[in-house]
Design an enzyme around this catalytic site. Structure first.
Site, PDB file in Angstrom:
ATOM      1  N   ARG A 170      13.905  -7.755   0.975  1.00  0.00           N
ATOM      2  CA  ARG A 170      13.911  -7.853  -0.493  1.00  0.00           C
ATOM      3  C   ARG A 170      14.125  -9.274  -1.011  1.00  0.00           C
ATOM      4  O   ARG A 170      14.762  -9.493  -2.045  1.00  0.00           O
ATOM      5  CB  ARG A 170      14.968  -6.935  -1.114  1.00  0.00           C
ATOM      6  CG  ARG A 170      14.763  -5.480  -0.836  1.00  0.00           C
ATOM      7  CD  ARG A 170      13.510  -4.901  -1.511  1.00  0.00           C
ATOM      8  NE  ARG A 170      13.347  -3.540  -1.078  1.00  0.00           N
ATOM      9  CZ  ARG A 170      12.675  -3.196   0.046  1.00  0.00           C
ATOM     10  NH1 ARG A 170      12.068  -4.102   0.784  1.00  0.00           N
ATOM     11  NH2 ARG A 170      12.583  -1.932   0.398  1.00  0.00           N
ATOM     12  N   SER A 219      15.921   0.879  -7.401  1.00  0.00           N
ATOM     13  CA  SER A 219      17.215   0.651  -6.742  1.00  0.00           C
ATOM     14  C   SER A 219      17.868  -0.626  -7.265  1.00  0.00           C
ATOM     15  O   SER A 219      17.232  -1.682  -7.293  1.00  0.00           O
ATOM     16  CB  SER A 219      17.025   0.520  -5.234  1.00  0.00           C
ATOM     17  OG  SER A 219      16.566   1.736  -4.725  1.00  0.00           O
ATOM     18  N   GLU A 311      19.655  -5.972  -5.882  1.00  0.00           N
ATOM     19  CA  GLU A 311      18.222  -6.025  -5.540  1.00  0.00           C
ATOM     20  C   GLU A 311      17.439  -6.452  -6.788  1.00  0.00           C
ATOM     21  O   GLU A 311      16.440  -7.144  -6.697  1.00  0.00           O
ATOM     22  CB  GLU A 311      17.752  -4.642  -5.071  1.00  0.00           C
ATOM     23  CG  GLU A 311      16.276  -4.617  -4.710  1.00  0.00           C
ATOM     24  CD  GLU A 311      15.857  -3.344  -3.972  1.00  0.00           C
ATOM     25  OE1 GLU A 311      16.651  -2.811  -3.171  1.00  0.00           O
ATOM     26  OE2 GLU A 311      14.733  -2.895  -4.210  1.00  0.00           O
TER      27      GLU A 311
END
Ligand SMILES: Cc1cc2nc3c(=O)[nH]c(=O)nc-3n(C[C@H](O)[C@H](O)[C@H](O)COP(=O)(O)OP(=O)(O)OC[C@H]3O[C@@H](n4cnc5c(N)ncnc54)[C@H](O)[C@@H]3O)c2cc1C
Length: 317
Positions: A170, A219, A311
Site C-alpha cells: 500500500r 479500509s 492506509e
C-alpha cells in the site's frame, strides 16, 4: 489566477468529489481531459508557485473540512483511451492516469491479472500512488513503467521503471513525493481464458459483499505485518492463525477485538459490518473521522501494543 487558468471554477465544495462525501471548499478547481492538459496545469502551477492537489476518484483521500487555499485538479469523466499491443502470450496496455481501475478490469477482455481490482473505485493514478490491491495482489504486479512529471530545478518528463516506483504494501514513491505527478502508465498482462477470468471476477465481487454500503474510503488502516508481543499472541491465538495463514494480522480484527464496532462520533461511524471501515452516515466532518481514527490507534496500541498505520491519505491545508 483567472489569467493563467481562465477555466478554473471558484470556491468549489470538494465533498462531491470524494466517495466519503466529506471535504471543504477548494479556492480553485479545474477539470482536465487528458494527460496533456494535466501536464499543462501542473507545469503552470509549479512555475507560478500555486499550490495544487490532484484528486483522482477521491476514494482514498480524507479531505479536510477546512478545504484548500489552492488549485485542485480533477479529471473530466469521459471514456478513456486504452491502447493494447499484443505480443505472444502477453499484452502491453498504455493508458492515462485518469483511467478508472474498474474500466480497465471490464475493458481488458481476455487478459488476466487485474481481477482483484473489481469493485475498487478510483483511477489508475490513485491505485499506483497507494499501490492498491486485494486478495494478495496489487497494481504493482502489473506495472511495467510509469510516465511522470518531476519538478526540480526544471520540470522534467520521464519514465520510471516498476523498480523505480518503489512499490511496497500500500505504498510507492509517489505517496511520499508530491513533486512526482503520474501522467500515464504501461501495464503488462498475460492472456487468459475468458471464462476463467469472468469466474474470478464474479468470485472477487462476492468476497466484497461484507463491505459496508454507503460513503467510505474503504479500509482506513493497513493490515499489520510486524511482530506481535508473545504474551499477547498467547492471549489471542487467532493472531498466530492469521500470521500463519495470511502473513499479517487484519486491522479489522484488531479494531473489532477492541469493541469499537459501531462507535460513532458525529455522523462518522466505525462500521458494525467491517471494523476497518469508517462510514459517513450523512453529515460527518473530517474532524469526526480523525477523532475516530485516533481512538482506534489508541485502543489498539493499549490492547495489542501495535501501532496501526493509515492506509488512507489525508488532504488538509
Ligand atoms: C468501497 C471501497 C472499497 C475499496 N477497496 C479497496 C481495496 O480493496 N484495495 C485498495 O487498495 N483500496 C481500496 N479502496 C480505496 C481506493 O478505492 C483505492 O486506493 C483507489 O485506488 C484510490 O484511487 P483514487 O483515484 O480514488 O485516489 P484518490 O483518493 O483520488 O487519490 C489518492 C492519492 O493519489 C494522489 N494522486 C491522484 N492522482 C495522481 C496523479 N496523477 N499523480 C500523482 N498522485 C496522484 C492523490 O493526490 C492522493 O494523494 C476502496 C475504497 C472504497 C470506497
Amino acid at each position: 489566477m483567472e489569467k493563467y487558468f481562465p477555466k478554473a471554477e471558484k470556491d468549489v465544495a470538494l465533498n462531491a468529489y470524494s466517495t466519503f462525501r466529506i471535504g471543504g471548499k477548494a479556492r480553485y478547481l479545474i477539470r482536465v481531459s487528458d494527460k496533456e492538459e494535466l501536464e499543462e496545469a501542473v507545469k503552470k502551477s509549479w512555475e507560478l508557485k500555486i499550490p495544487f492537489y490532484i484528486l483522482g476518484g477521491g476514494s482514498n483521500t480524507l479531505i479536510s473540512d477546512k478545504g484548500f487555499d489552492g488549485l485542485v485538479i480533477i479529471f473530466k469523466k469521459q471514456k478513456p483511451d486504452v491502447f493494447v499491443e499484443e505480443k505472444g502470450d502477453f499484452g502491453t496496455i498504455e493508458t492515462d492516469a485518469s483511467t478508472p481501475l474498474s474500466f480497465l478490469v471490464g475493458h481488458l477482455d481476455g487478459f488476466t491479472g487485474l481481477e482483484w481490482a473489481i469493485g475498487i473505485p478510483g483511477t489508475l493514478a490513485g491505485a499506483i500512488n497507494g499501490n492498491a490491491g486485494a486478495f494478495d495482489e496489487s497494481i504493482a504486479d502489473s506495472i511495467e513503467s510509469v510516465e511522470v512529471l518531476e519538478a526540480g530545478k526544471e520540470i522534467k518528463k520521464k519514465e520510471l521503471s516498476k523498480k523505480e516506483c518503489g512499490f511496497d504494501y500500500r505504498t510507492s514513491i509517489f505517496k511520499s513525493n508530491p513533486r512526482l505527478v503520474i501522467l500515464s502508465a504501461r501495464l503488462k498482462l498475460k492472456k487468459g481464458d475468458k471464462e476463467k477470468i469472468k469466474e474470478k471476477i464474479k468470485e472477487n465481487l462476492e468476497k466484497r459483499r461484507d463491505h459496508p454500503p454507503g460513503f467510505s474510503l474503504g479500509s482506513v488502516f493497513k493490515n499489520y505485518y510486524g511482530e506481535v508481543d508473545q504474551a499477547i499472541v498467547k492471549k489471542y491465538p487467532q493472531i498466530k492463525n492469521f500470521q500463519e495463514k495470511k502473513g499479517f494480522v487484519p486491522a479489522g480484527f484488531l479494531i473489532e477485538e477492541c469493541g469499537l464496532k459501531g462507535t460513532r462520533i458525529g455522523d462518522a461511524e466505525i462500521s458494525s459490518r467491517h471494523a476497518n471501515f469508517i462510514v459517513n452516515l450523512e453529515k460527518a466532518k473530517s474532524e469526526n473521522v480523525l477523532k475516530l481514527m485516533n481512538l482506534i490507534k489508541k485502543e489498539v496500541k493499549k490492547k495489542f501494543l501495535i501501532d496501526l498505520e493509515e492506509e488512507i491519505q489525508i488532504f488538509s491545508p
